[in-house]
Motif scaffolding. Structure first.
Motif, short mmCIF file in Angstrom:
data_model
loop_
_atom_site.label_atom_id
_atom_site.label_comp_id
_atom_site.label_asym_id
_atom_site.label_seq_id
_atom_site.Cartn_x
_atom_site.Cartn_y
_atom_site.Cartn_z
N ASN A 281 0.82 -1.22 0.00
CA ASN A 281 0.00 0.00 0.00
C ASN A 281 0.85 1.26 0.00
O ASN A 281 0.40 2.31 -0.52
N ALA B 134 -4.37 3.90 7.20
CA ALA B 134 -5.81 4.02 7.39
C ALA B 134 -6.25 3.30 8.66
O ALA B 134 -7.05 3.82 9.45
N GLY C 261 -3.95 -0.16 4.43
CA GLY C 261 -4.33 1.02 3.68
C GLY C 261 -3.41 2.18 3.99
O GLY C 261 -2.71 2.19 5.00
N VAL D 173 -3.18 6.66 3.69
CA VAL D 173 -3.88 7.93 3.48
C VAL D 173 -2.84 9.01 3.22
O VAL D 173 -1.78 9.03 3.88
N GLY E 60 -6.92 8.09 -0.35
CA GLY E 60 -6.73 6.86 0.42
C GLY E 60 -6.57 5.71 -0.55
O GLY E 60 -7.27 5.66 -1.57
N CYS F 246 -6.02 1.31 -0.90
CA CYS F 246 -5.93 -0.02 -0.31
C CYS F 246 -6.06 -1.03 -1.44
O CYS F 246 -7.08 -1.04 -2.14
N LEU G 278 -10.98 1.73 3.86
CA LEU G 278 -10.92 3.16 3.57
C LEU G 278 -12.20 3.93 3.84
O LEU G 278 -12.20 5.16 3.81
N LYS H 163 -13.91 5.01 6.20
CA LYS H 163 -13.98 6.06 7.21
C LYS H 163 -12.94 7.15 7.00
O LYS H 163 -12.90 8.12 7.76
N ALA H 164 -12.12 6.99 5.98
CA ALA H 164 -11.07 7.99 5.72
C ALA H 164 -11.69 9.26 5.13
O ALA H 164 -12.47 9.20 4.18
N LEU I 108 -10.56 7.80 -3.43
CA LEU I 108 -10.35 6.44 -2.94
C LEU I 108 -9.85 5.59 -4.11
O LEU I 108 -10.47 5.59 -5.18
N THR J 67 -8.72 1.64 -5.06
CA THR J 67 -8.69 0.26 -4.60
C THR J 67 -8.73 -0.68 -5.81
O THR J 67 -8.93 -0.24 -6.95
#
Length: 300
Positions: free
Chosen positions: A128, A146, A162, A164, A209, A211, A219, A221-222, A227, A229
């Motif tokens: 990551n 994260a 993860g 951030v 973020g 992952c 992620l 809640k980041a 995002l 992924t």
């Protein structure tokens, strides 16, 4: 049968080279970093000493029948498969199941299998971090994990699942997408979910973020703009854009394979050569993402 005394399974000698591979992987990616609440990491298939077997490791993202055949053909002793080859308990091992048939073939050939998975994800210089470096490119960013890994040894801290990042100045989203496509194997397409009305050509990103794999839950809640992924669900994408975020998915193993090829493989070979100078790490030509995007107009 040995009729001169007690005999049994305890007399089987594990492969010294396999132990060297396990030790090297644990040095690079301690198993304490893995999320054992659901993950299955470590030596999942063992082997014993055998004449003529080469001190060779094959690194792969996924262990399929074709990858196993390739490993056997290359006279490999150990496969390091990023994704766990065995996830849950087996009540039988037969050729009726493709995974079990592959396991039987590897066992018959004397090939061991080690799987590191989330230990690689959580390492400070792991998967990551690499993915976050691609998103950031030449732009300075303040980084954090994260979800921290509380079991990380001091030698591999800070660690977590993860990554951030917060840019010092806004960065073009289009630039980030082009860089992702290039660095993840020359992708022609990426899937993007963006807020209604957003213009992909002019949008900028202040924070992100990442992952790898199925990383949305890590992620969600980041508090970030972007995002990134490997894959996620329809409903997760809807949730993200309703929060004003842009979500990018690049297909699961595309978010992982480049790291294995460019970093894990070479680092493993370097670490192994300290104990086994003739050790060699190779890749499989059959390890690829299972999905291909087709333009139906080109199908004839």
């Amino acid at each position: 049968m040995n009729e001169t005394g007690a005999w049994g399974a305890w007399q089987v000698q594990p492969s010294k080279f396999t132990r060297a591979v396990v030790d090297a992987m644990r040095t690079l990616y301690p198993e304490e970093l893995a999320d054992r609440s659901w993950d299955n990491v470590g030596l999942l298939v063992g082997n014993s000493e055998a004449e003529g077997r080469q001190p060779k490791v094959l690194v792969t993202n996924d262990l399929t029948w074709q990858v196993a055949a390739d490993a056997i053909g290359q006279n490999v002793s150990v496969i390091v498969s990023y994704h766990p080859f065995i996830f849950s308990g087996l009540k039988s091992i037969t050729n009726d199941d493709p995974q079990q048939a592959t396991l039987l073939r590897l066992a018959q050939a004397g090939v061991a299998v080690y799987c590191p998975h989330t230990a690689v994800d959580a390492a400070p210089k792991g998967l990551n971090t690499w993915l976050a470096d691609i998103v950031a490119g030449p732009h300075a960013s303040r980084r954090s994990v994260a979800v921290p890994c509380p079991a990380a040894p001091e030698s591999h801290s800070p660690a977590g699942y993860g990554a951030v990042g917060h840019f010092e100045a806004p960065v073009s989203l289009a630039e980030i997408l082009r860089r992702l496509a290039s660095e993840l194997g020359g992708l022609k397409y990426v899937m993007v979910a963006s807020p209604v009305g957003a213009d992909m050509k002019t949008a900028t990103v202040g924070s992100f973020g990442v992952c790898a794999g199925s990383g949305y839950d890590v992620l969600k809640k980041a508090d970030v703009d972007l995002l990134v992924t490997g894959e996620t669900s329809h409903h997760s994408a809807l949730r993200a854009i309703q929060q004003g975020r842009t979500l990018v998915q690049v297909f699961h193993s595309n978010s992982e394979r480049g790291y294995l090829q460019k970093f894990l493989g070479p680092m493993l070979e370097e670490q192994l050569k300290k104990a086994v100078p003739e050790a060699q790490v190779v890749l499989s030509q059959f390890d690829k993402d299972p999905f291909t995007i087709y333009n139906v107009d080109h199908l004839g």
